[in-house]
Design a protein around this motif. Structure first.
Motif, short mmCIF file in Angstrom:
data_model
loop_
_atom_site.label_atom_id
_atom_site.label_comp_id
_atom_site.label_asym_id
_atom_site.label_seq_id
_atom_site.Cartn_x
_atom_site.Cartn_y
_atom_site.Cartn_z
N GLY A 229 9.07 0.12 -10.64
CA GLY A 229 9.56 1.26 -11.42
C GLY A 229 8.02 2.34 -10.27
O GLY A 229 8.24 1.98 -9.75
N THR A 230 7.88 3.77 -11.26
CA THR A 230 6.91 4.92 -10.41
C THR A 230 6.43 5.46 -11.71
O THR A 230 7.51 6.04 -13.11
N LYS A 231 5.23 5.36 -11.64
CA LYS A 231 4.76 6.50 -12.09
C LYS A 231 3.68 7.60 -11.98
O LYS A 231 3.25 7.00 -10.81
N ALA A 232 3.81 8.18 -12.15
CA ALA A 232 3.33 9.69 -11.75
C ALA A 232 2.41 10.10 -12.53
O ALA A 232 2.49 10.44 -14.42
N LEU A 233 1.12 11.04 -12.48
CA LEU A 233 0.10 11.17 -13.54
C LEU A 233 -0.66 12.31 -12.54
O LEU A 233 -0.34 12.45 -11.12
N ALA A 234 -1.19 13.97 -13.47
CA ALA A 234 -2.27 14.49 -13.18
C ALA A 234 -3.43 14.57 -13.51
O ALA A 234 -3.80 14.56 -14.34
N GLY A 239 -5.95 14.30 -9.05
CA GLY A 239 -5.06 14.89 -8.47
C GLY A 239 -3.91 14.78 -9.45
O GLY A 239 -3.43 13.37 -9.88
N GLU A 240 -2.51 15.23 -8.54
CA GLU A 240 -1.03 14.55 -8.52
C GLU A 240 -0.69 12.75 -8.12
O GLU A 240 -1.36 12.74 -6.42
#
Length: 285
Positions: A229-234, A239-240
Motif C-alpha cells: 500500500g501507500t503511506k503519506a505523512l507530513a 516535509g511531505e
C-alpha cells in the motif's frame, strides 16, 4: 483420508508423495534411535511400519493404510503422534498435515529472537524505513530510518498502540481516519487467524479503553488485509513523505512480518528522506 476439492489425479499424486515422505522418514531412523532393540534380518534400513505403529499408539493396519494413502479418517492427535515418533521438525510436521488433507495447526508465537541475518537486511534497507512486527503488532526490530520517519521511540513497543495513542501519529499521518480504519481492519483480520489466542481480545479491550477513536472504528467491524500500500505523512523536519510499503511474512518466525518502505516515485520523497537522515541521495538507490 478424504481430501475434498482435489481431482483424482491430484489425490493420486498426493498419496504417492505421502507414501514416499513417510518411507523416507522411517528410513532415516534406527531402532536404537527410538530405544528399541535392533534385531536382525532387516532387508531395508530404518524403522519398520510395525515399529512406528507401536510407538505412535496406533494399529499396524491403520498406519499401513496411512502410508499407502488410503481413504481413512485421520485426526490431528494421531498425526502428531506419528510426527513425534518420526522426529519431524516444524516444516516436516506441517507437510505431513497437508499431505494427509488436514489444515496444519496454528503455530504458537515464535519465541526465537530476530536473527542477525534479518537484522542486517533491516539495517541494509537504510536510508529507507524497515521494521518487523510480530502477530500482535509488537515492534520486534526497527531500523534508524523508521525511528526518524515514523517517530518510534524507546517507549513505542507496539505500532497499533502507538498509532492510536501517540499524538505525533495523529498529527503527521495524512488521511488519518482512513488509515485508522484500514489498520483496525487488518488487526481484526489477524485476530481471526488465531481464534485460540486470547491476546487479541485483551488488546482490543485495552485499546477500546485507552482510545475512543479505536473503540469507534472497532465497533464498525472493518476487515481487511494489506500486503502492500501507500503511506503519506507530513514530517515536521522532512516535509511531505510518501512511501510505498510491502509486508512480507517470515516463515521462520510464524506471525511475524517484515515491512519495507520505498519512497514513492515522483513525490520528491527520496531527496527529502536523504536530507532528513543526513545521507547522500544516491545512497537511497
Amino acid at each position: 483420508m478424504s481430501i475434498s476439492g482435489l481431482s483424482v489425479d491430484a489425490r493420486r499424486r498426493r498419496s504417492a508423495e505421502l507414501r514416499e515422505f513417510l518411507r523416507s522418514r522411517r528410513a532415516r531412523l534406527t531402532p536404537g534411535d527410538v530405544g528399541m532393540p535392533g534385531g536382525g534380518g532387516r532387508r531395508t534400513p530404518g524403522l519398520r511400519r510395525e515399529e512406528v505403529a507401536v510407538l505412535a499408539g496406533v494399529g499396524v493396519s491403520w498406519y499401513t493404510w496411512l502410508e499407502q494413502g488410503r481413504e481413512i479418517n485421520v485426526s490431528a492427535d494421531v498425526l502428531d503422534a506419528v510426527a513425534r515418533v518420526l522426529r519431524l521438525d516444524g516444516a516436516e510436521r506441517e507437510h505431513l498435515y497437508l499431505l494427509a488433507g488436514l489444515n496444519p495447526p496454528q503455530s504458537s508465537p515464535a519465541a526465537r529472537e530476530i536473527s542477525p541475518q534479518l537484522l542486517r537486511v533491516i539495517d541494509g534497507w537504510l536510508p529507507r524505513p524497515a521494521y518487523v512486527i510480530d502477530r500482535h503488532w509488537h515492534l520486534a526490530a526497527v531500523n534508524r530510518a523508521a525511528r526518524v520517519v515514523f517517530g518510534y521511540g524507546e517507549d513505542d513497543h507496539n505500532c497499533l498502540v502507538s498509532f492510536f495513542t501517540n499524538a505525533r501519529f495523529r498529527s503527521e499521518i495524512c488521511h488519518w481516519e482512513d488509515a485508522a480504519r484500514a489498520i483496525v481492519g487488518q488487526f481484526r483480520a489477524d485476530a481471526a487467524r488465531y481464534p485460540d489466542d486470547p491476546e487479541f481480545g485483551r488488546m482490543a479491550a485495552d485499546m477500546c479503553a485507552a482510545s475512543p477513536a479505536f473503540a469507534e472504528v472497532w465497533a464498525e467491524h472493518p476487515v481487511g488485509t494489506a500486503t502492500e500500500g501507500t503511506k503519506a505523512l507530513a514530517h515536521p523536519a522532512g516535509g511531505e513523505l510518501v512511501f510505498e510499503y510491502t509486508a512480507l511474512p517470515l516463515a521462520d518466525l510464524p506471525g511475524h512480518r517484515l515491512l519495507l518502505y520505498t519512497p514513492a516515485a515522483g513525490t520528491g520523497t527520496e531527496a527529502r528522506l536523504a536530507a532528513l537522515l543526513g545521507v547522500r541521495e544516491s545512497g537511497a538507490a
